[in-house]
Design an enzyme around this catalytic site. Sequence first.
Site, mmCIF file in Angstrom:
data_model
loop_
_atom_site.group_PDB
_atom_site.id
_atom_site.type_symbol
_atom_site.label_atom_id
_atom_site.label_comp_id
_atom_site.label_asym_id
_atom_site.label_seq_id
_atom_site.Cartn_x
_atom_site.Cartn_y
_atom_site.Cartn_z
ATOM 1 N N CYS A 17 17.776 9.206 41.334
ATOM 2 C CA CYS A 17 18.520 9.129 40.081
ATOM 3 C C CYS A 17 18.436 7.723 39.511
ATOM 4 O O CYS A 17 18.476 6.744 40.258
ATOM 5 C CB CYS A 17 19.975 9.504 40.339
ATOM 6 S SG CYS A 17 20.978 9.582 38.863
ATOM 7 N N HIS A 60 22.022 18.663 38.683
ATOM 8 C CA HIS A 60 22.037 17.212 38.928
ATOM 9 C C HIS A 60 22.913 16.522 37.871
ATOM 10 O O HIS A 60 23.769 15.700 38.199
ATOM 11 C CB HIS A 60 20.599 16.673 38.893
ATOM 12 C CG HIS A 60 20.504 15.199 39.037
ATOM 13 N ND1 HIS A 60 20.166 14.601 40.228
ATOM 14 C CD2 HIS A 60 20.694 14.189 38.148
ATOM 15 C CE1 HIS A 60 20.153 13.290 40.069
ATOM 16 N NE2 HIS A 60 20.469 13.010 38.814
ATOM 17 N N GLU A 61 22.686 16.853 36.608
ATOM 18 C CA GLU A 61 23.461 16.244 35.522
ATOM 19 C C GLU A 61 24.912 16.730 35.545
ATOM 20 O O GLU A 61 25.833 15.957 35.263
ATOM 21 C CB GLU A 61 22.806 16.528 34.167
ATOM 22 C CG GLU A 61 21.402 15.948 34.031
ATOM 23 C CD GLU A 61 21.311 14.449 34.311
ATOM 24 O OE1 GLU A 61 22.296 13.719 34.046
ATOM 25 O OE2 GLU A 61 20.265 13.990 34.779
ATOM 26 N N HIS A 64 27.026 14.664 37.753
ATOM 27 C CA HIS A 64 27.528 13.447 37.101
ATOM 28 C C HIS A 64 28.826 13.737 36.343
ATOM 29 O O HIS A 64 29.749 12.925 36.360
ATOM 30 C CB HIS A 64 26.490 12.869 36.140
ATOM 31 C CG HIS A 64 25.323 12.247 36.814
ATOM 32 N ND1 HIS A 64 25.422 11.193 37.700
ATOM 33 C CD2 HIS A 64 23.987 12.514 36.708
ATOM 34 C CE1 HIS A 64 24.220 10.845 38.118
ATOM 35 N NE2 HIS A 64 23.330 11.638 37.535
#
Length: 121
Positions: A17, A60-61, A64
Amino acid sequence: PIITKASSSKKNFWHGCLSADGKKRGNVATYEWIEYQCQNQKGEVQIGRLDGFAAVIFQHEFKHLMNGTYLDIAKQFLSKAELDKKIESGELPFFEIASDTLPLLINGYTIGKTLNEYHSK
């Protein structure tokens, strides 16, 4: 965004990342496919389905937005150079069905719930 449905099967992926520049890649599981609902810039509701690498990127996002990264979950780490070498030699597959022991990237999130509900726990 809300993940409205997800596959029962999961795939492994060695995440890196930009938020973790210089850190080792971490191996975690993600759902093989997901369905989602979100809003575009005009506030219009969008729905869709993603599978394969697109589903990995979305999760993945999404991690966040859960205020975390793969570094919070992964137990196995390799440098990018080590990982590339092992993938090129065939020692490690690039993308395969994940074992049940591999940590889920978005662990703690309940499918169908909003992120506000997740954060209010």
